[in-house]
Design an enzyme around this catalytic site. Structure first.
Site, mmCIF file in Angstrom:
data_model
loop_
_atom_site.group_PDB
_atom_site.id
_atom_site.type_symbol
_atom_site.label_atom_id
_atom_site.label_comp_id
_atom_site.label_asym_id
_atom_site.label_seq_id
_atom_site.Cartn_x
_atom_site.Cartn_y
_atom_site.Cartn_z
ATOM 1 N N ASN A 263 27.601 78.451 -6.925
ATOM 2 C CA ASN A 263 28.306 79.174 -5.790
ATOM 3 C C ASN A 263 27.194 79.361 -4.591
ATOM 4 O O ASN A 263 27.610 80.507 -3.665
ATOM 5 C CB ASN A 263 28.660 80.582 -6.192
ATOM 6 C CG ASN A 263 27.587 81.252 -6.821
ATOM 7 O OD1 ASN A 263 26.288 80.918 -6.671
ATOM 8 N ND2 ASN A 263 28.016 82.623 -7.388
ATOM 9 N N GLU B 154 23.991 86.752 -5.111
ATOM 10 C CA GLU B 154 25.257 86.288 -5.016
ATOM 11 C C GLU B 154 25.954 86.160 -3.571
ATOM 12 O O GLU B 154 25.319 86.991 -2.709
ATOM 13 C CB GLU B 154 26.359 87.138 -6.019
ATOM 14 C CG GLU B 154 25.775 87.091 -7.415
ATOM 15 C CD GLU B 154 25.814 85.535 -8.077
ATOM 16 O OE1 GLU B 154 25.947 84.719 -7.587
ATOM 17 O OE2 GLU B 154 26.000 85.859 -9.377
#
Ligand code: F6R
Length: 257
Positions: free
Chosen positions: A136, A143
């Protein structure tokens, strides 16, 4: 940024190890930033070989790891303490006291994160940071959506990352929900970086990091702002890149920049 495309995982790992060894020869008290996960295993294996067969010396090196799961004791076989010890530290001559890994059991996480930042600063900053990349686009456990200026702190892992990492645990439910991680700003302070990727499932993330827009939605895209980053990837991971890139850093002019 210098993107280097290699044929396979072994070549990628050896290319990265050559750079680490070169920097270590030039500065025996190198401050190394280290990553866990499957990507850097070949790099660690090659550095261990260089240590055993060529005398590559880690006795003056200091290391700082990027991250650690919250709640896992150092002896847990999925803790990053355990990983680093088993896959690297126990095979080389680095003193125990020169190894730094975030403490996933600490009670005051904020105070610990400030302390970790201060330790990096006191060591003179990280000379060379090793990075993997999440499918990702995460680097360390920053993140998508992470602040590009962030420092060491606790982060909630996305479901995607927990699924990706479930392969290492007995059951997906065992994957921790939180991690202590260096921030993107912390990582960007490293004087040099090596980002590695070898799997076809990283091709979109590599494309976004190297050729996509700079955005917190792909934290790894921040490397575009860094002055000295090597992106060493296999053909599989580079398959979506449209630029043309060299096969080795030794043929490039980057070192003279
Ligand atoms: C681990 C870390 C992570 C990994 C990434 C890729 O310290 O910082 O960002 O680099 O999740 O993991 P692997 O290499 O297992 O695909």
């Amino acid at each position: 940024m210098l993107v280097i495309v290699k044929n396979d995982y072994e070549e990628m790992s050896k290319e990265a190890a050559q750079i680490v060894a070169d920097r270590l020869h030039k500065k025996p008290n190198l401050v190394l930033g280290l990553a866990t996960g499957s990507t850097p295993l070949g790099l660690y294996k090659e550095l261990i070989r260089m240590h055993k067969e060529e005398g590559l010396d880690f006795s003056k090196v200091t290391t700082f790891n990027l991250d650690e799961y919250v709640g896992l004791p150092p002896g847990h076989d999925q803790s990053y303490h355990y990983f680093m010890h088993e896959n690297f530290f126990k095979h080389i001559n680095i003193p125990d006291g020169s190894v730094n890994i975030p403490d996933g059991l600490v009670s005051d996480i904020d105070a610990f994160c400030d302390w970790y930042e201060e330790e990096i600063r006191k060591a003179g900053g990280i000379d060379l940071q090793i990075l993997g990349i999440g499918s990702n686009g995460h680097i360390a456990f920053n993140e998508p959506g992470s602040s590009l200026g962030s420092r060491t702190r606790v982060k909630t892992l996305t479901e995607k990352t927990r699924q990706d990492n479930a392969r290492f645990f007995k059951s997906p439910h065992e994957v921790p929900k939180y991690a202590i991680t260096m921030g993107i700003g912390t990582i960007m302070d490293a004087k040099e970086q090596i980002l590695l990727a070898n799997d076809a499932n990283k091709a979109d993330a590599v494309k976004a990091a190297v050729e996509g827009p700079l955005t917190g939605q792909c934290p790894a895209s921040v490397i575009q702002l860094h002055r000295k980053t090597f992106v060493i990837v296999t053909k599989d991971a580079a398959v979506k890149l449209s630029g043309s890139y060299p096969g080795t850093w030794k043929s490039s002019f980057m070192l003279e920049q």
